[in-house]
Scaffold this motif. Structure first.
Motif, PDB file in Angstrom:
ATOM      1  N   TYR A  23      -8.040 -10.243  14.705  1.00  0.00           N
ATOM      2  CA  TYR A  23      -7.944  -9.379  15.882  1.00  0.00           C
ATOM      3  C   TYR A  23      -7.212 -10.126  16.983  1.00  0.00           C
ATOM      4  O   TYR A  23      -7.378 -11.341  17.139  1.00  0.00           O
ATOM      5  CB  TYR A  23      -9.345  -8.974  16.381  1.00  0.00           C
ATOM      6  CG  TYR A  23      -9.983  -7.872  15.577  1.00  0.00           C
ATOM      7  CD1 TYR A  23      -9.956  -6.551  16.019  1.00  0.00           C
ATOM      8  CD2 TYR A  23     -10.601  -8.153  14.366  1.00  0.00           C
ATOM      9  CE1 TYR A  23     -10.541  -5.530  15.279  1.00  0.00           C
ATOM     10  CE2 TYR A  23     -11.189  -7.143  13.608  1.00  0.00           C
ATOM     11  CZ  TYR A  23     -11.150  -5.831  14.069  1.00  0.00           C
ATOM     12  OH  TYR A  23     -11.728  -4.829  13.322  1.00  0.00           O
ATOM     13  N   ARG A  24      -6.399  -9.370  17.756  1.00  0.00           N
ATOM     14  CA  ARG A  24      -5.714  -9.971  18.893  1.00  0.00           C
ATOM     15  C   ARG A  24      -6.716 -10.144  20.036  1.00  0.00           C
ATOM     16  O   ARG A  24      -7.552  -9.278  20.296  1.00  0.00           O
ATOM     17  CB  ARG A  24      -4.557  -9.073  19.342  1.00  0.00           C
ATOM     18  CG  ARG A  24      -3.725  -9.665  20.484  1.00  0.00           C
ATOM     19  CD  ARG A  24      -2.598  -8.737  20.907  1.00  0.00           C
ATOM     20  NE  ARG A  24      -1.564  -8.647  19.878  1.00  0.00           N
ATOM     21  CZ  ARG A  24      -1.382  -7.606  19.066  1.00  0.00           C
ATOM     22  NH1 ARG A  24      -2.183  -6.558  19.159  1.00  0.00           N
ATOM     23  NH2 ARG A  24      -0.436  -7.599  18.168  1.00  0.00           N
ATOM     24  N   ILE A  25      -6.635 -11.292  20.709  1.00  0.00           N
ATOM     25  CA  ILE A  25      -7.481 -11.536  21.880  1.00  0.00           C
ATOM     26  C   ILE A  25      -6.717 -11.068  23.117  1.00  0.00           C
ATOM     27  O   ILE A  25      -5.652 -11.624  23.441  1.00  0.00           O
ATOM     28  CB  ILE A  25      -7.830 -13.032  22.033  1.00  0.00           C
ATOM     29  CG1 ILE A  25      -8.512 -13.560  20.761  1.00  0.00           C
ATOM     30  CG2 ILE A  25      -8.735 -13.256  23.240  1.00  0.00           C
ATOM     31  CD1 ILE A  25      -8.734 -15.067  20.769  1.00  0.00           C
ATOM     32  N   PRO A  26      -7.188 -10.026  23.826  1.00  0.00           N
ATOM     33  CA  PRO A  26      -6.469  -9.577  25.030  1.00  0.00           C
ATOM     34  C   PRO A  26      -6.495 -10.660  26.100  1.00  0.00           C
ATOM     35  O   PRO A  26      -7.425 -11.463  26.170  1.00  0.00           O
ATOM     36  CB  PRO A  26      -7.252  -8.332  25.463  1.00  0.00           C
ATOM     37  CG  PRO A  26      -8.589  -8.457  24.832  1.00  0.00           C
ATOM     38  CD  PRO A  26      -8.403  -9.244  23.571  1.00  0.00           C
ATOM     39  N   GLU A  27      -5.473 -10.660  26.930  1.00  0.00           N
ATOM     40  CA  GLU A  27      -5.328 -11.715  27.941  1.00  0.00           C
ATOM     41  C   GLU A  27      -6.554 -11.809  28.850  1.00  0.00           C
ATOM     42  O   GLU A  27      -6.989 -12.901  29.217  1.00  0.00           O
ATOM     43  CB  GLU A  27      -4.070 -11.432  28.778  1.00  0.00           C
ATOM     44  CG  GLU A  27      -3.674 -12.617  29.651  1.00  0.00           C
ATOM     45  CD  GLU A  27      -2.308 -12.418  30.309  1.00  0.00           C
ATOM     46  OE1 GLU A  27      -2.109 -13.004  31.382  1.00  0.00           O
ATOM     47  OE2 GLU A  27      -1.473 -11.688  29.739  1.00  0.00           O
TER      48      GLU A  27
END
Length: 742
Positions: A23-27
């Protein structure tokens, strides 16, 4: 800002931990997401929100970046036990050199939900007046089974379904119509499988002596002042360490915290649980390998739900999902059973230190014969050292220890496994109706060769460990590969009495029964304790006086308290003294001291006979005099000279493959690759050499040994080997590499 990706496992307590999702980690969450974080993620086609645990963070993804979903948020309802254990798994991976998957499977011993056990009951829904009417109607129609049921309900409105079926002979055909008419309901509730079959005794506290009380008071002061340390309690056998443990546990539980108590062997569980359960009741549970999958699952569920405060067990109990952990206690901390033999090859003492620091808990180690590693740390001030130098019971004294030289016995014509002094004392104790323990250290037995005339074992000139006899009649060192042919005569005294050393518990049992035909004999080893409850059955029988002599391996000499045992015979001290291991003297000293501690634990005088071909060895001399300090000083001098732990760190790299030539080529190439760095850092390298058992199931194994005082330098070399193997798949695709630190 560069994108970061989290590797996540879903619903950790219900799924196998062999699959992760990227999963991408949001900023906005970059600073908050870490290994162990519990996060919310969209999962599956419907993007249903699920909870998951972050098990790794990377700057790249293994899948198409355009298809990767984002983490939705972080769960804010507190840190769970599982998230702490996932963080601990990450530390295990980094510290001991395993995959994250291997580490997760270690810290999460129960991977799948087990179907809960149900308890069914029949409940009477009728008022007493209506019940009497129903009974009369059943009697009139001669419904005999229904009459039994209604009569039973007159005494008790609740009847366990099991009793109704098995004891009252009620069938489902009988129960169906009364349930349909609304006379009776069949109810069920989930119940935990409880492996403890004991009743709480409400045992009163034991009055502590001055030494015990001093330890308790200092711990209590530290704990109240929020000081968390590692403590080492060095107490002679019978000094009352367990009573101290219970007082420390009491203080921690007062604070609403939970406790893990580690013990080295299943055989110790019985007496340990008896004592703890007598004090703390059903807030205690156990975990061990003999429990069923359902029992294991239920104990961890009880811990997770806060239904218990104390978990007792071997190494795996360290990973109990307690969220309010306040104390970890490791009894007999010197035991080899605390070191894992599978990847990750962790030591429970080191992992306990890490977990205690993560959860702001204290750590207490206890032993009559502390490991050199723990005692060295205590002397350096890294641990706080407490000493208990006297037995807890006023009139109890340490047993008198005698060492018998088996070389002299042979010279004087005695070829029996029983020396004359031991035989005489056994006859005396049997006549007095006192009990005897005969101990032989078969565990860890290797094919070493020794002389029965002079007692010398053939040793490696380079490593000072015994050589091992192989099937090709050659003696081999498993540390450096030195090899010599098996001699016909002793190299030291030219005696022809040179041979493989060994005798088993079954043979000793037969010899004992032949020599003492009227004695009642019990044997306790792996064969006699295979079935569930085997340990308890034998120990209970011996404790209740159903046997005169207990014969066994090292499982009989650790921690047990039998007041009527007044004689312990150590039949072959050399079995542990001459194993091909640099720790052989330490293990021998520990075993002999523990064995000596089993005799005369109450008010009767105790004797110990140690039979050996090496009576002058410092490990045996210091064990006989119960002098730990002298043993420690002599053994540490040897470790410093040979650069063995804890003077240095020993790093072991094991290469294994089905392709023997590829194994040789790959292990040699890895050794050559790290050689420049090793020489620069002055790391001592030995090997690669063949493993003690070179071939198992058609898999060949070679070992590379590295010694250095700095652990971090060895970690760098481990990372170099990892990098080299990854960039040379032609060499290492068919070679498995495993690491171990000592």
């Amino acid at each position: 800002m560069a994108e970061r990706y989290a590797r996540i496992i879903i619903d950790i307590s219900h799924e196998k931990v062999d699959r992760t999702f990227d999963y991408r980690i949001p900023e906005r969450l970059c600073e908050d997401v870490a290994v162990g974080s519990l996060v919310l993620i969209p999962f599956g086609r419907g993007n249903a929100m699920r909870k998951g645990y972050v098990v790794g963070i990377a700057s790249h993804a293994d899948y198409d970046r355009d298809k990767i979903k984002e983490i939705a948020g972080i769960v804010t309802d507190g840190v769970t036990a599982e998230s702490l254990l996932v963080s601990l798994a990450w530390w295990l991976k980094e510290q001991y050199g395993s995959t994250m998957n291997q580490a997760l499977k270690t810290v999460l011993p129960v991977k799948q939900k087990i179907k809960p056990k149900e308890k069914k009951v029949l409940r009477c829904l009728l008022q007493k007046k209506d019940l009497l009417t129903a009974l009369q109607e059943a009697e009139k129609k001669k419904y005999k089974a229904r009459v039994r049921l209604f009569q039973a309900f007159l005494d008790n409105p609740l009847i366990p379904y099991e009793i109704a079926v098995n004891q009252m002979n009620l069938s489902s055909a009988t129960l169906k119509p009364v349930i349909e008419k609304g006379y009776v309901s069949l109810e069920s509730e989930e119940v935990y499988r409880n492996p403890i079959k004991l009743e709480a005794t409400g045992k009163s506290r034991v009055l502590l002596n001055k030494g015990q009380q001093a330890i308790v008071e200092e711990f209590r002061r530290d704990y109240s002042a929020h000081i968390r340390k590692t403590y080492l309690i060095h107490g002679v056998t019978g000094s009352g360490k367990t009573e101290v443990y219970m007082e420390l546990i009491d203080r921690v539980i007062e604070d609403g915290k939970q406790v893990i108590v580690l013990i080295p062997e299943i055989a110790l569980t019985y007496q340990t649980v008896m004592r703890f359960y007598g004090r703390f009741g059903n807030r205690v549970s156990i975990i061990n390998s003999r429990l069923s999958a359902g029992e294991r699952y239920d104990q961890f569920e009880r811990a997770r739900n806060g239904d218990i405060d104390i978990m007792i067990g071997p190494r795996s109990a360290l990973f109990t999902p307690f969220s309010r952990l306040g104390l970890i206690l490791i009894d007999e901390e010197h035991e080899g059973a605390y070191k894992s033999e599978v990847v990750p090859r962790y030591h429970a003492r080191e992992v306990a230190e890490k977990r205690a620091s993560m959860q702001d808990a204290s750590l207490v180690l206890g032993s009559a014969t502390p490991s050199l590693e723990a005692y060295t740390k205590a002397l350096r001030g890294e641990y706080q050292l407490f000493r208990l130098t006297e037995r807890a019971k006023k009139d109890s004294r340490l047993a008198a220890v005698s060492v018998v030289d088996l070389r002299q016995e042979l010279k004087e014509g005695n070829k029996s496994i029983f020396s004359r002094p031991l035989k005489a004392l056994m006859e005396d104790r049997l006549a007095k109706k006192e009990q005897i323990m005969l101990f032989i250290n078969r565990r860890g037995y290797a094919n070493f060769v020794s002389c029965r005339s002079c007692g010398e074992a053939i040793r490696c000139p380079h490593c000072d460990v015994t050589l091992t006899l192989h099937n090709n009649s050659r003696l081999v060192c498993h540390y450096c590969g030195h090899s010599v042919p098996m001699p016909d005569r002793c190299p030291a005294c030219s005696s022809p009495y040179i041979a493989n050393f060994g005798v088993g518990t079954q043979k000793i049992e037969l010899m004992t029964k032949k020599m003492f035909p009227s004695a009642r004999v019990l044997r306790m080893d792996l064969d006699t304790t295979k079935k569930k409850g085997g340990h308890e059955e034998i120990l209970t029988a011996f404790s209740e006086g159903e046997a005169d002599i207990l014969i066994g391996t090292q499982m009989i000499v650790k921690g047990h308290d039998f007041p009527n045992v007044t004689l312990v015979g150590v039949l072959a001290a050399d079995l542990s003294l001459n194993t091909p291991d640099y720790r052989s003297a330490e293990r021998t000293f520990q075993l002999l001291t523990q064995a000596a501690g089993r005799a005369g634990r109450d008010f009767k005088h105790g004797d110990v006979i140690i039979q050996t071909y090496s009576p002058e060895h410092y490990g045996i001399v210091t064990a006989a005099s119960q002098d730990y300090e002298s043993f420690y000083n002599q053994e540490m001098a040897f470790r410093r000279l040979m650069k063995y732990p804890p003077a240095n760190v020993l790093f072991t790299v094991q290469f294994s493959s089905r392709q023997e030539k590829l194994l040789t080529h790959g292990s040699d190439a890895a050794a050559a690759f790290i050689m420049p760095q090793a020489e620069q850092e002055r790391v001592q390298i030995i090997g690669p050499v063949e493993a003690s058992v070179y071939k198992i199931n058609d898999i060949y194994r070679k070992i590379l040994y590295l010694k250095h005082e700095n652990y971090d330098i060895l970690i760098k070399i481990r990372d170099q080997i990892d990098g080299f193997s990854e960039t040379h798949p032609e060499l290492f695709d068919q070679i498995m590499i495993q690491y171990d630190f000592s």
